[in-house]
Design a protein around this motif. Structure first.
Motif: not given
Length: 157
Positions: A15-25, A39-41, A79-92
């Protein structure tokens, strides 16, 4: 001899708005460019594998090899922050150490919809069979044209 079925993707929609996503911001605000590139890697590693990847020591070292200036501790924090902010599924992630999300799986399934085969699909968080939107996305058939019916309505005999 048949060609083996490809497991992952050669490319994925970005997405062209990837860096504007609140989780990535938020990641960028806390970790700077290093957080964004991690995150991109991770997305590239996931889509290269399919729609999920197991977070392991081997993957951690592989990603660290390509990110000079990122320490193992910093990588784990990101990685833990990405999970915490639900960029990745926390339960899995908490249960089996899998990095994936609903959005990742929807994009993967929409790109790989034309593939044939009945491969097992573990760790799904989207409903492929029961969800009408998903079955519509996965359909390779094109709807029939209704041009003749429209002409008859406009020009009755």
């Amino acid at each position: 001899m048949a060609r083996p079925t490809k497991k992952g993707l050669d490319y994925f929609p970005f997405d062209v708005d990837f860096f504007e996503d609140e989780k990535i911001a938020a990641i960028s605000g806390e970790f700077g460019l290093k957080g964004e590139i991690v995150a991109v890697k991770l997305l590239c590693a996931i889509y290269r594998n399919g729609y999920f990847i197991l977070w392991s020591d081997m993957l951690r070292l592989k990603i660290l090899r390509d990110l000079p200036g990122v320490s193992p501790d910093l990588l784990d924090k990101i990685v833990n922050r990405l999970v915490r902010w639900e960029f990745f599924d926390k339960a899995l992630f908490d249960s089996v150490g899998v990095l994936t999300s609903r959005g990742i799986q929807k994009r993967y399934l929409s790109v790989a919809r034309r593939r044939t085969g009945t491969e097992e699909m573990p760790y799904l968080v989207v409903d492929v069979d029961g969800n009408p939107l998903q079955s519509e996305l996965l359909s390779t058939e094109t709807p029939q044209s209704k041009v003749n019916e429209r002409k008859k309505e406009i020009f009755p005999l």
